[in-house]
Design a protein around this motif. Sequence first.
Motif, PDB file in Angstrom:
ATOM      1  N   ALA A   3      38.054   7.312  27.208  1.00  0.00           N
ATOM      2  CA  ALA A   3      38.216   7.603  25.968  1.00  0.00           C
ATOM      3  C   ALA A   3      36.724   7.799  25.648  1.00  0.00           C
ATOM      4  CB  ALA A   3      38.659   6.534  25.122  1.00  0.00           C
ATOM      5  N   TRP A   4      35.743   7.338  26.168  1.00  0.00           N
ATOM      6  CA  TRP A   4      34.082   7.381  25.583  1.00  0.00           C
ATOM      7  C   TRP A   4      33.743   8.956  25.865  1.00  0.00           C
ATOM      8  CZ3 TRP A   4      32.487   4.860  21.850  1.00  0.00           C
ATOM      9  CH2 TRP A   4      32.903   3.572  21.537  1.00  0.00           C
ATOM     10  N   THR A   5      34.379   9.430  26.903  1.00  0.00           N
ATOM     11  CA  THR A   5      33.899  10.801  27.132  1.00  0.00           C
ATOM     12  C   THR A   5      34.502  11.899  26.103  1.00  0.00           C
ATOM     13  OG1 THR A   5      35.632  11.296  28.628  1.00  0.00           O
ATOM     14  CG2 THR A   5      33.564  10.485  29.493  1.00  0.00           C
ATOM     15  N   ASN A   6      35.524  11.419  25.298  1.00  0.00           N
ATOM     16  CA  ASN A   6      35.844  12.269  24.074  1.00  0.00           C
ATOM     17  C   ASN A   6      34.564  12.469  22.993  1.00  0.00           C
ATOM     18  OD1 ASN A   6      37.262  13.402  22.144  1.00  0.00           O
ATOM     19  ND2 ASN A   6      39.033  11.980  22.109  1.00  0.00           N
ATOM     20  N   PRO A   7      34.090  13.774  22.784  1.00  0.00           N
ATOM     21  CA  PRO A   7      33.308  14.027  21.727  1.00  0.00           C
ATOM     22  C   PRO A   7      33.822  13.597  20.249  1.00  0.00           C
ATOM     23  CG  PRO A   7      33.346  15.604  23.154  1.00  0.00           C
ATOM     24  CD  PRO A   7      34.610  14.978  23.615  1.00  0.00           C
ATOM     25  N   ALA A   8      35.137  13.972  20.143  1.00  0.00           N
ATOM     26  CA  ALA A   8      35.830  13.597  18.725  1.00  0.00           C
ATOM     27  C   ALA A   8      35.693  12.068  18.319  1.00  0.00           C
ATOM     28  CB  ALA A   8      36.982  14.265  18.541  1.00  0.00           C
ATOM     29  N   LEU A   9      35.959  11.241  19.433  1.00  0.00           N
ATOM     30  CA  LEU A   9      35.837   9.885  19.057  1.00  0.00           C
ATOM     31  C   LEU A   9      34.666   9.243  18.749  1.00  0.00           C
ATOM     32  CD1 LEU A   9      37.405   7.004  19.167  1.00  0.00           C
ATOM     33  CD2 LEU A   9      36.876   7.042  21.669  1.00  0.00           C
ATOM     34  N   LEU A  10      33.752   9.774  19.791  1.00  0.00           N
ATOM     35  CA  LEU A  10      32.154   9.196  19.554  1.00  0.00           C
ATOM     36  C   LEU A  10      31.539   9.730  18.241  1.00  0.00           C
ATOM     37  CD1 LEU A  10      30.904  10.404  23.281  1.00  0.00           C
ATOM     38  CD2 LEU A  10      31.207   7.893  22.188  1.00  0.00           C
ATOM     39  N   ALA A  11      31.886  10.936  17.790  1.00  0.00           N
ATOM     40  CA  ALA A  11      31.498  11.398  16.426  1.00  0.00           C
ATOM     41  C   ALA A  11      31.986  10.532  15.295  1.00  0.00           C
ATOM     42  CB  ALA A  11      31.704  12.782  16.267  1.00  0.00           C
ATOM     43  N   ARG A  12      33.399  10.423  15.567  1.00  0.00           N
ATOM     44  CA  ARG A  12      34.042   9.374  14.260  1.00  0.00           C
ATOM     45  C   ARG A  12      33.722   8.064  14.515  1.00  0.00           C
ATOM     46  NH1 ARG A  12      38.716  11.778  15.978  1.00  0.00           N
ATOM     47  NH2 ARG A  12      39.332  10.024  17.276  1.00  0.00           N
ATOM     48  N   THR A  13      33.404   7.474  15.717  1.00  0.00           N
ATOM     49  CA  THR A  13      32.748   6.170  15.358  1.00  0.00           C
ATOM     50  C   THR A  13      31.407   6.128  14.957  1.00  0.00           C
ATOM     51  OG1 THR A  13      34.036   5.794  17.706  1.00  0.00           O
ATOM     52  CG2 THR A  13      32.129   4.278  17.295  1.00  0.00           C
ATOM     53  N   GLY A  14      30.574   7.194  15.334  1.00  0.00           N
ATOM     54  CA  GLY A  14      29.231   7.204  14.861  1.00  0.00           C
ATOM     55  C   GLY A  14      29.087   7.265  13.437  1.00  0.00           C
ATOM     56  N   ARG A  15      29.952   8.238  12.836  1.00  0.00           N
ATOM     57  CA  ARG A  15      30.089   8.256  11.345  1.00  0.00           C
ATOM     58  C   ARG A  15      30.334   6.843  10.712  1.00  0.00           C
ATOM     59  NH1 ARG A  15      33.232  13.460  11.593  1.00  0.00           N
ATOM     60  NH2 ARG A  15      34.936  11.905  11.709  1.00  0.00           N
ATOM     61  N   TRP A  16      31.326   6.197  11.063  1.00  0.00           N
ATOM     62  CA  TRP A  16      31.600   5.187  10.519  1.00  0.00           C
ATOM     63  C   TRP A  16      30.365   4.033  10.640  1.00  0.00           C
ATOM     64  CZ3 TRP A  16      34.710   4.162   6.833  1.00  0.00           C
ATOM     65  CH2 TRP A  16      36.024   5.154   6.717  1.00  0.00           C
ATOM     66  N   LEU A  17      29.622   4.054  11.773  1.00  0.00           N
ATOM     67  CA  LEU A  17      28.573   3.097  12.068  1.00  0.00           C
ATOM     68  C   LEU A  17      27.383   3.273  10.879  1.00  0.00           C
ATOM     69  CD1 LEU A  17      28.559   2.604  15.735  1.00  0.00           C
ATOM     70  CD2 LEU A  17      29.292   0.972  14.079  1.00  0.00           C
ATOM     71  N   LEU A  18      27.252   4.467  10.228  1.00  0.00           N
ATOM     72  CA  LEU A  18      26.432   4.999   9.447  1.00  0.00           C
ATOM     73  C   LEU A  18      26.626   4.316   7.995  1.00  0.00           C
ATOM     74  CD1 LEU A  18      25.583   8.562  10.270  1.00  0.00           C
ATOM     75  CD2 LEU A  18      24.162   6.532  10.820  1.00  0.00           C
ATOM     76  N   LEU A  19      27.854   3.759   7.747  1.00  0.00           N
ATOM     77  CA  LEU A  19      28.134   3.188   6.609  1.00  0.00           C
ATOM     78  C   LEU A  19      27.326   2.127   6.068  1.00  0.00           C
ATOM     79  CD1 LEU A  19      30.317   3.932   4.178  1.00  0.00           C
ATOM     80  CD2 LEU A  19      31.763   2.608   5.223  1.00  0.00           C
TER      81      LEU A  19
END
Length: 144
Positions: A3-19
């Motif tokens: 799952a960590w090689t999925n770019p969409a999952l990484l990008a979604r996780t990154g956006r939430w960590l910016l909150l």
Amino acid sequence: MQAWTNPALLARTGRWLLLPVAVLDWFALAPQAVVVTAFLVAVAGLVAMAAALVVRMLRRSRGAMAGVGIALLLGGLVVFALDPFPPTVPVIDAWWPDAITQPQVVGSAYWKVAGLGLVLAGVGMLATLLVVALSGPTARPRQR
């Protein structure tokens, strides 16, 4: 682990960590440890989004990845150098409440976080290219 090689999952996780840093930037009276922790979480989010970009670019040619990496690195450095937000606005200083950070300070913080994200993405791409080049298969002479 796949799952960590999925770019969409990484990008979604990154956006939430910016909150958290986006929320805490508005309040100047937050304890210092909380602000530092929120910034570190935001950096983790930026790293996740940079990793998503690196994973997506690994499917492209090395030349394209190098070009995008150099452009992002240089673009991030330019963003750091050209902060368009003034440190203070004299008209606002007199009446603005101390508990709420002035908008130009928040804008400058977001601008710098965006520059940091660009630099991290560029460095990530170039470092990945270096690792791939050093660990890739070596050219072997053909045997007849």
